[in-house]
Scaffold this active site. Structure first.
Site, PDB file in Angstrom:
ATOM      1  N   ASP A  45      -6.770 -14.129 -19.512  1.00 11.61           N
ATOM      2  CA  ASP A  45      -7.655 -15.011 -18.474  1.00 11.61           C
ATOM      3  C   ASP A  45      -8.486 -15.808 -19.130  1.00 11.61           C
ATOM      4  O   ASP A  45      -9.002 -15.836 -20.348  1.00 11.61           O
ATOM      5  CB  ASP A  45      -8.391 -14.166 -17.501  1.00 11.61           C
ATOM      6  CG  ASP A  45      -8.964 -14.773 -16.640  1.00 11.61           C
ATOM      7  OD1 ASP A  45      -8.272 -15.655 -15.575  1.00 11.61           O
ATOM      8  OD2 ASP A  45     -10.511 -14.729 -16.260  1.00 11.61           O
ATOM      9  N   ASP A  56      -1.725  -0.919  -3.997  1.00 12.63           N
ATOM     10  CA  ASP A  56      -1.982  -0.214  -4.981  1.00 12.63           C
ATOM     11  C   ASP A  56      -0.656  -0.205  -6.006  1.00 12.63           C
ATOM     12  O   ASP A  56       0.243  -0.921  -5.766  1.00 12.63           O
ATOM     13  CB  ASP A  56      -2.356   1.166  -4.771  1.00 12.63           C
ATOM     14  CG  ASP A  56      -1.154   1.777  -3.685  1.00 12.63           C
ATOM     15  OD1 ASP A  56      -0.051   1.500  -3.782  1.00 12.63           O
ATOM     16  OD2 ASP A  56      -1.909   2.462  -2.764  1.00 12.63           O
ATOM     17  N   ASN A  65       0.871  -1.237  -0.099  1.00 12.20           N
ATOM     18  CA  ASN A  65       0.011  -0.045  -0.152  1.00 12.20           C
ATOM     19  C   ASN A  65       0.865   1.266  -0.010  1.00 12.20           C
ATOM     20  O   ASN A  65       1.372   1.686   0.882  1.00 12.20           O
ATOM     21  CB  ASN A  65      -1.015   0.043   1.186  1.00 12.20           C
ATOM     22  CG  ASN A  65      -1.962   0.904   1.304  1.00 12.20           C
ATOM     23  OD1 ASN A  65      -1.832   1.971   0.366  1.00 12.20           O
ATOM     24  ND2 ASN A  65      -2.907   0.843   1.998  1.00 12.20           N
ATOM     25  N   GLU A  82      -4.364 -18.814 -20.429  1.00 18.56           N
ATOM     26  CA  GLU A  82      -4.793 -19.555 -19.442  1.00 18.56           C
ATOM     27  C   GLU A  82      -5.682 -20.713 -19.732  1.00 18.56           C
ATOM     28  O   GLU A  82      -6.733 -20.515 -20.172  1.00 18.56           O
ATOM     29  CB  GLU A  82      -5.398 -18.877 -18.022  1.00 18.56           C
ATOM     30  CG  GLU A  82      -5.845 -19.787 -16.926  1.00 18.56           C
ATOM     31  CD  GLU A  82      -6.814 -19.053 -16.093  1.00 18.56           C
ATOM     32  OE1 GLU A  82      -6.805 -19.580 -14.677  1.00 18.56           O
ATOM     33  OE2 GLU A  82      -7.531 -18.420 -16.275  1.00 18.56           O
TER      34      GLU A  82
END
Length: 612
Positions: free
Chosen positions: A325, A148, A120, A354
């Site tokens: 994906d 982030d 973060n 994938e």
């Protein structure tokens, strides 16, 4: 529906100098179909305007000639007795030539990060009041935790020093969902960085800082589905924009009642000569899960939108790879067009798809150049090697037989004859969708090192999940996705343990981190591992030996499953030509001359090299 007051044009900008000279704009605004479009810019012409089923959309085909210069021009939408709608459109100059977008390959080791769980760097953006999910709770495995883009930038030196040459981040695009938005796979805006991760400028800075360190940035993209809160679903352009759209419209007040949708997660229907049309449709048109609508790429406007979106991100962020994906879930004809369009524009780029299967035949089917019986040409350079990953786990956990289970691993690597180019396939000890390797190997550190080193030395592209280097685990609830994607220690202010600096790590974690660092930094500079010939010998007596050979460099990998000292006689390996040569243990730096035998002091892996 409320009146639309935002003129949306996607892609929001484009470039001059592409091989492909056509560009299709999606335009969304209240009753935009009632307006006429004017465009005045040298080299840009309107070829066609397509009207959708919704009056709030136009799809505009532009031709951008080879001579068109970069610059700005107005898209002017006119309607009598109504003020003009104007969108200032930008055509940019390309910074990098297509051929110079060099993708990942067998020289690379890729660090996979779930951004919300890594570091973060800017707590002020943890919560965004304009988005549906507003809570941050690090005690909830399925809530947002606050990692982030800035946090990743802050830790690039750590990743680089470990020996990684590329990073793959799970999706960073806006997921305006009510729950579980942290993982990124339910995208609700394909052109926007989720503000809880940062801004587009933050992402571009990440790309710049990655490139400065000689590393590559890989983007995780999702062509198969979107999130249930995507703005499309509030105003569909066409009646067939998503699969099973009628069911969605009928049940949109209670989407959990959509049992009428036939979903077949039998991905073998893509290759099965005997598969029924019913099952094929259930595979390509069924929804992945109930909160992720399945995109219909048989609609040519959806297909064009998805292809252009991928190219937009490559060009915008100087990407060097895409991880796609659920690769085998969409229409496979479209996926060939999608990958082909990218590789045509960027011939040295890389895409990894994938396909979660333990069957090498299915992995081979998806790799570009495979002589498929049905004539299918995938245009996909790099399938993912789930089969090898599973075999590594099963082989190490298997203690039976004279080879202590290592023959499974030997046979798995022997299957490489089925692949067009094994070195382009991506292999990994674990990832964000499965139990961590340390967990699956029952907390056995020696086996964990054996798994990681074997996968690092075989002819493959290597990917390692963040935290594997410090033995992160999910023993509490194996396989639970939220737990698998636990916070990396040290990524948050006040963490008692900081793996970036080593503070608070136990002895085993420090040792494993050091092992990975030495292994990957050696791998980074070993041409024998990158490009060399592979020779392995049938395992016996619990020992498996593999060699990578190129010119005067030979790398030796030995896996020993025996407890205590084991004497390994070396005459068996005479064909490799190491007799009398000096070799060095790349982990301990111990150097010796290859003679009649060596003593393996303990269970584990031993990595030697003639490169002193």
């Amino acid at each position: 529906m409320k009146k639309l007051d935002v003129l949306r044009v996607e892609p929001p900008n484009w470039w001059v100098g592409f091989k492909e000279t056509s560009l299709q704009l999606l335009v969304h605004y209240q009753d935009i179909s009632e307006r006429k479009l004017d465009v005045f810019y040298p080299g840009v012409t309107i070829k066609n305007i397509h009207y959708a089923d919704s009056p709030n959309y136009l799809f505009i085909d532009l031709h951008i000639s080879k001579s068109t210069k970069a610059g700005h021009f107005n898209l002017v939408f006119k309607k009598e007795h109504t003020p003009d709608l104007v969108f200032n459109y930008t055509l940019k100059s390309r910074i990098t030539h297509s051929k110079d977008y060099i993708g990942f390959n067998s020289t690379d080791a890729i660090y996979l990060i779930t951004p919300d769980r890594f570091s973060n760097g800017n707590p002020s953006i943890d919560i965004n009041e304009a988005l549906n999910e507003k809570n941050v709770d690090r005690n909830d495995n399925y809530a947002r935790h606050g990692g982030d883009i800035k946090g990743i930038i802050n830790q690039l030196d750590y990743i680089n020093n470990l020996g990684f040459t590329a990073i793959w981040l799970t999706p960073l695009l806006t997921n305006n969902m009510y729950h579980g938005s942290y993982h990124g796979y339910a995208i609700t805006d394909f052109y926007q960085i989720d503000p809880r991760f940062g801004t587009l400028n933050d992402y571009l800075m990440l790309s710049i800082e990655t490139t400065k360190r000689g590393m590559k940035l890989i983007m995780d993209q999702v062509a198969n589905h979107c999130g249930l809160e995507h703005w499309w679903l509030k105003d569909f352009p066409f009646k067939n924009w998503i699969n099973h759209q009628d069911n969605y419209v009928r049940n949109r007040t209670n989407w959990n009642e959509t049992k009428s949708i036939t979903t077949t997660h039998r991905r073998t229907t893509n290759q099965d000569d005997y598969a029924s049309n019913f099952d094929k449709k259930g595979m390509s048109e069924g929804w992945f899960v109930s909160v992720m609508p399945d995109l219909n790429h048989r609609n040519p406007f959806m297909a064009k939108y998805t292809i252009q979106n991928s190219i937009w991100w490559i060009e915008t962020a100087n990407l060097r790879g895409i991880r796609q994906d659920t690769y085998s879930y969409p229409d496979k004809g479209f996926m060939s067009l999608w990958a082909g369009a990218i590789m045509n524009e960027y011939p040295n780029f890389s895409i990894v798809g994938e396909e979660w299967t333990n069957n090498p035949l299915l992995i081979a089917y998806w790799q570009h150049g495979n002589p498929n019986k049905d004539g299918y040409l995938s245009n996909l350079k790099s399938p993912m090697d789930f089969a090898m990953q599973e075999t590594v786990v099963n082989s190490l956990n298997n203690q039976e037989g004279y080879d202590s289970g290592l023959i499974e691993l030997y046979e798995a690597l022997a299957n490489d004859f089925a692949y067009t180019k094994p070195s382009d396939i991506m292999v990994f000890p674990d990832n964000h969708d499965m139990s961590r390797i340390f967990t699956r190997l029952n907390g056995d550190i020696a086996f964990t090192k054996m798994a990681v080193s074997f996968l690092a030395l075989i002819p493959r592209v290597l990917q390692i999940f963040y935290g594997t280097e410090i033995l992160m685990q999910d023993f509490e609830n194996p396989g639970d996705h939220g737990l698998v994607r636990s916070d990396f220690p040290g990524g948050w202010k006040g963490d008692q343990v900081n793996a970036f600096t080593g503070k608070g790590l136990n002895e085993n974690q420090v040792n494993m981190q050091g092992f990975v660092k030495k292994l990957l930094n050696f791998r980074k500079h070993s041409k024998a591992i990158h490009y060399g010939k592979t020779v392995h010998f049938v395992p016996e007596n619990g020992v498996y030996v593999l060699f990578r050979i190129l010119d005067n460099e030979t790398v030796i990998h030995i896996m020993n499953k025996n407890q205590g000292e084991t004497k390994l006689y070396l005459a068996k390996f005479n064909e490799i030509g190491l007799q009398g040569r000096a070799v060095k243990n790349i982990i301990t730096s111990y150097t010796f001359f290859w003679g009649d035998n060596i003593t393996l002091q303990e269970k584990g892996c031993f990595i030697f090299s003639t490169k002193l």
